[in-house]
Design a protein around this motif. Structure first.
Motif, short mmCIF file in Angstrom:
data_model
loop_
_atom_site.label_atom_id
_atom_site.label_comp_id
_atom_site.label_asym_id
_atom_site.label_seq_id
_atom_site.Cartn_x
_atom_site.Cartn_y
_atom_site.Cartn_z
N LEU A 58 -25.88 8.49 -1.64
CA LEU A 58 -25.43 7.32 -0.92
C LEU A 58 -23.94 7.13 -1.16
CD1 LEU A 58 -26.27 4.83 0.74
CD2 LEU A 58 -26.53 3.59 -1.41
N VAL A 59 -23.17 7.09 -0.08
CA VAL A 59 -21.72 6.94 -0.17
C VAL A 59 -21.38 5.47 -0.35
CG1 VAL A 59 -19.54 7.20 1.06
CG2 VAL A 59 -21.30 8.98 1.23
N GLN A 60 -20.55 5.19 -1.34
CA GLN A 60 -20.04 3.84 -1.54
C GLN A 60 -18.52 3.88 -1.50
OE1 GLN A 60 -21.96 2.48 -5.21
NE2 GLN A 60 -23.37 1.30 -3.95
N LEU A 61 -17.95 2.83 -0.93
CA LEU A 61 -16.49 2.76 -0.75
C LEU A 61 -15.97 1.49 -1.41
CD1 LEU A 61 -16.41 3.65 3.06
CD2 LEU A 61 -16.11 5.21 1.14
N VAL A 62 -14.88 1.63 -2.16
CA VAL A 62 -14.29 0.49 -2.84
C VAL A 62 -12.79 0.47 -2.57
CG1 VAL A 62 -13.88 -0.66 -5.04
CG2 VAL A 62 -16.03 0.56 -4.64
N GLU A 63 -12.33 -0.61 -1.92
CA GLU A 63 -10.90 -0.74 -1.62
C GLU A 63 -10.17 -1.47 -2.73
OE1 GLU A 63 -13.03 -1.66 2.43
OE2 GLU A 63 -13.24 -2.23 0.32
N SER A 64 -8.88 -1.19 -2.83
CA SER A 64 -8.01 -1.92 -3.74
C SER A 64 -6.59 -1.86 -3.20
CB SER A 64 -8.08 -1.35 -5.16
OG SER A 64 -7.66 0.00 -5.16
N GLY A 65 -5.71 -2.66 -3.78
CA GLY A 65 -4.30 -2.60 -3.41
C GLY A 65 -3.82 -3.71 -2.50
N GLY A 66 -4.71 -4.57 -2.06
CA GLY A 66 -4.27 -5.68 -1.23
C GLY A 66 -3.46 -6.69 -2.04
N TRP A 87 -19.14 1.04 4.96
CA TRP A 87 -17.95 0.19 4.86
C TRP A 87 -17.72 -0.27 3.43
CZ3 TRP A 87 -15.08 -0.91 9.27
CH2 TRP A 87 -15.65 -0.49 10.48
N GLY A 88 -16.48 -0.46 3.08
CA GLY A 88 -16.15 -1.08 1.81
C GLY A 88 -16.25 -2.59 1.93
N GLN A 89 -15.93 -3.26 0.82
CA GLN A 89 -16.08 -4.71 0.78
C GLN A 89 -14.86 -5.44 1.34
OE1 GLN A 89 -14.97 -2.93 -1.71
NE2 GLN A 89 -13.26 -4.10 -2.58
N GLY A 90 -13.77 -4.73 1.52
CA GLY A 90 -12.57 -5.33 2.09
C GLY A 90 -11.58 -5.78 1.04
N THR A 91 -10.31 -5.78 1.41
CA THR A 91 -9.25 -6.28 0.54
C THR A 91 -8.27 -7.08 1.39
OG1 THR A 91 -7.61 -5.64 -1.15
CG2 THR A 91 -7.84 -4.15 0.75
N GLN A 92 -7.86 -8.23 0.88
CA GLN A 92 -7.01 -9.14 1.65
C GLN A 92 -5.56 -8.71 1.58
OE1 GLN A 92 -7.83 -12.10 3.47
NE2 GLN A 92 -5.68 -11.95 4.11
N VAL A 93 -4.91 -8.69 2.73
CA VAL A 93 -3.47 -8.47 2.83
C VAL A 93 -2.87 -9.69 3.51
CG1 VAL A 93 -1.65 -7.11 3.92
CG2 VAL A 93 -3.64 -5.97 2.90
N THR A 94 -1.89 -10.29 2.85
CA THR A 94 -1.23 -11.47 3.39
C THR A 94 0.27 -11.23 3.44
OG1 THR A 94 -2.95 -12.91 2.48
CG2 THR A 94 -0.87 -13.94 3.14
N VAL A 95 0.85 -11.40 4.62
CA VAL A 95 2.28 -11.19 4.81
C VAL A 95 2.89 -12.52 5.24
CG1 VAL A 95 4.08 -9.85 5.94
CG2 VAL A 95 1.82 -8.83 5.54
N SER A 96 3.81 -13.02 4.45
CA SER A 96 4.42 -14.31 4.74
C SER A 96 5.82 -14.12 5.33
CB SER A 96 4.50 -15.16 3.48
OG SER A 96 5.21 -14.47 2.47
#
Length: 124
Positions: free
Chosen positions: A1-9, A114-123
């Protein structure tokens, strides 16, 4: 089972850069088409960039020339280098794997994991 984990946001100012990372567990990573998607609340998820098993890439028009997708098959890792970020890039970013329909890789079709997602915020 493939699992995906994002980071870096994170949060950056207009014009800044971020690098997203997606680590995949499981077998067969080097044979998958991989992609990055993003979603803003109230809007549909959209494809940002994709990279197939042959190394070919595709980008959404809105990020072309600013974002670079890459993969390290030895590390089972996918990257998204985001430069010249704009407030309209603010979203939750997801990595995804397409292992059933690789011919549709660059059409944003067939992504099944799909991974769980990582938030990116640009101000501004």
């Amino acid at each position: 089972l493939v699992q995906l984990v994002e980071s870096g946001g994170g949060s950056v100012q207009d014009g800044g850069s971020l690098r997203l990372t997606c680590e995949a567990s499981g077998d067969g990573y080097d044979s998958f088409c991989m992609g990055w998607f993003r979603q803003v609340p109230g809007k549909q998820r959209e494809g940002v960039a994709s990279i197939n098993r042959d190394g070919s890439t595709n980008y959404a028009h809105s990020v072309k020339g600013r974002f670079v997708i890459s993969r390290d098959n030895a590390k089972n890792t996918l990257y998204l280098q985001m430069n010249s970020l704009k407030p309209e890039d603010t979203a939750v970013y997801y990595c995804a794997a397409n292992f059933y329909l690789p011919d549709e890789c660059h059409n944003w079709i067939g992504y099944a994991r799909w991974g769980q997602g990582t938030q990116v915020t640009v101000s501004s």
